[in-house]
Design an enzyme around this catalytic site. Structure first.
Site, PDB file in Angstrom:
ATOM      1  N   ASP A  63       0.814  -1.207   0.000  1.00 42.50           N
ATOM      2  CA  ASP A  63       0.000   0.000   0.000  1.00 42.50           C
ATOM      3  C   ASP A  63       0.852   1.263   0.000  1.00 42.50           C
ATOM      4  OD1 ASP A  63      -2.140   1.693   0.084  1.00 42.50           O
ATOM      5  OD2 ASP A  63      -2.667   1.291   2.161  1.00 42.50           O
TER       6      ASP A  63
ATOM      7  N   ASP B 297      -1.175   7.185  -6.912  1.00 48.05           N
ATOM      8  CA  ASP B 297      -1.452   6.113  -5.964  1.00 48.05           C
ATOM      9  C   ASP B 297      -1.700   4.801  -6.696  1.00 48.05           C
ATOM     10  OD1 ASP B 297      -2.051   4.790  -3.556  1.00 48.05           O
ATOM     11  OD2 ASP B 297      -4.185   5.198  -3.795  1.00 48.05           O
TER      12      ASP B 297
END
Length: 452
Positions: free
Chosen positions: A118, A333
């Site tokens: 992540d 992201d």
């Protein structure tokens, strides 16, 4: 006894070399300075056959739909992080887990974990024995008592003070508390242990004394397929910053298109292996902002064919939230599938695309997407879309900007958001993307990631 000059020079050097050798011993390999050449790991998409989430009954459209729903949830929680920062509250709200998985091993002897990779989180953590309140896990919990290299982090250590939310327990043990946007949580001891990375070269890479969370109280929406999170964000306790001496702040990845995930696997590179070079490479500044977990770029505009739309950042995205009106107006992201752009700009982009596309417009039955077209073969004749970052123009792949979300329906995968801008992983597909946290830049190289 008086030591001669030559001995006084050689002895400290010898002591250092012996210490260096001992520190880097693993159960399988000895990591020498050549680790600086870098290493590469598999980056497993959660819907690929190599993932425990894999469901062979899911169609590509179903997988996309599920990823789109996760994107909206993630965007919502990222926004909460910005609002918490703006209100000057010490917040431990982070983005919910992303789309990719990684394997690594912790301890001596090493215990393998499969966790969510992540870029929207900093702290790496895994469930540990004894577990007071844990989510079910298909693999054994990490037993720190069986690791000869495990030590807890003290309350006054930099690692403890940098995680944001912690307390001091059992005398001098740093206890972390991570709370995620979907009410999931992890609480446990902050600790040091040896991390072993399964390099694709077949030669494991071991790094000693890496800070991580040994979670004894974990719950929420996590499931039994994974054991925690691998934090690849920009904060101090992320894997990227902790391995700075070994990888010099460099990592890169090449994300394969979703239609190819059943055949090949994406990869993530660290250190010299992560350097992106070549005549077709473009680079843009990486902007440092709060919260430091996220990676910020400056988007100056978007072109549709020959028409360029200027991206105004003064009232949108993270730039407005933290007061900076000029730079760092969009997050890149890997854990968000869709690309999000502020409402006003999105409407301008949508209108421009509609003027340029001759296909039959059709409403999305789910109401997720604003711009959809009928298509028998899953494609439409759309104009070239170019994202203009500072010093870097990226021509986006047609298959990433217009995706078949169900049979006969193709939709724009750029969606509107309120005061938020995220450059998602669909748009990043088939680019080799290199992060350099020392030079503060991100580089892009058009690449067929299925062959990388």
């Amino acid at each position: 006894m008086k030591m001669n000059t030559k001995a006084s020079i050689l002895l400290p050097t010898l002591v250092f070399l012996v210490f260096f050798h001992i520190s880097f011993v693993s159960c399988r390999k000895i990591i020498r300075p050549r680790v600086g050449n870098g290493f590469t790991l598999d980056l497993i998409h959660r819907d690929s056959p190599r993932s425990p989430f894999y469901n062979p009954l899911n169609t590509q459209s179903n997988c996309l739909r599920n990823a789109f729903h996760r994107s909206f949830s993630r965007a919502s929680f990222i926004k909460k992080s910005f609002l918490a920062t703006t209100n000057t509250i010490q917040s431990d709200i982070h983005a919910i887990p992303g789309e990719y998985l990684m394997k690594l091993s912790i301890g001596t002897p090493p215990v393998e974990i499969l966790a969510i990779a992540d870029t929207g989180s900093d702290l790496t953590w895994t469930q540990c024995k004894p577990c007071e309140n844990c989510f079910q896990q298909s693999t054994p919990l990490f037993d720190y008592k069986k690791s000869s290299t495990y030590t807890t982090v003290g309350c006054n250590a930099d690692e403890c003070t940098s995680i944001g939310s912690s307390s001091c327990v059992r005398g001098n043990v740093c206890e972390y508390q991570m709370s995620y946007g979907d009410q999931s949580h992890s609480i446990g001891d902050l600790a040091f242990d040896k991390f072993t990375f399964p390099s694709t070269s077949g030669k494991n890479v071991s790094i000693p004394h890496v800070a991580f969370g040994c979670g004894h109280n974990n719950g929420g929406t996590f499931n039994n397929y994974t054991s925690g999170i691998i934090g690849l964000g920009g904060g101090e306790v992320s894997i990227i910053n902790q391995l700075d001496k070994q990888i010099n702040g460099k990592f890169s990845y090449c994300l394969i298109p979703l239609e190819s995930i059943s055949n090949v696997t994406s990869h993530i590179n660290f250190g010299r292996s992560a350097v992106v070079s070549g005549t077709d490479v473009v680079s843009t500044p990486l902007i440092k902002k709060e919260p430091s977990t996220f990676y910020y770029l400056t988007l100056e505009g978007v072109s549709v064919g020959n028409k360029t739309l200027e991206f105004k950042s003064s009232k949108t995205g993270p730039a407005a939230i933290d007061g900076d009106e000029d730079e760092g107006n969009i997050i890149i992201d890997s854990g968000t599938t869709l690309t999000f752009l502020p409402n006003d700009f999105y409407l301008n982009l949508e209108s421009t695309l509609m003027d340029s596309i001759g296909a039959t417009k059709k409403d999305d039955p789910s109401g997720i997407f604003g711009l959809c077209y009928e298509s028998e073969d899953g494609t439409i004749d759309a104009p070239t879309i170019v994202a203009h970052f500072t010093d870097a123009d990226l021509e986006l792949s047609p298959s990433s900007t217009f995706a078949q979300v169900e049979e006969g329906l193709v939709c724009l995968t750029i969606v509107p958001a309120d005061q938020l801008a995220i450059f998602g992983n669909l748009a990043q597909g088939n680019f080799l993307i290199g992060y350099d946290l020392v030079a503060n830049k991100i580089s892009f190289k058009p690449t067929d990631c299925t062959k990388y």
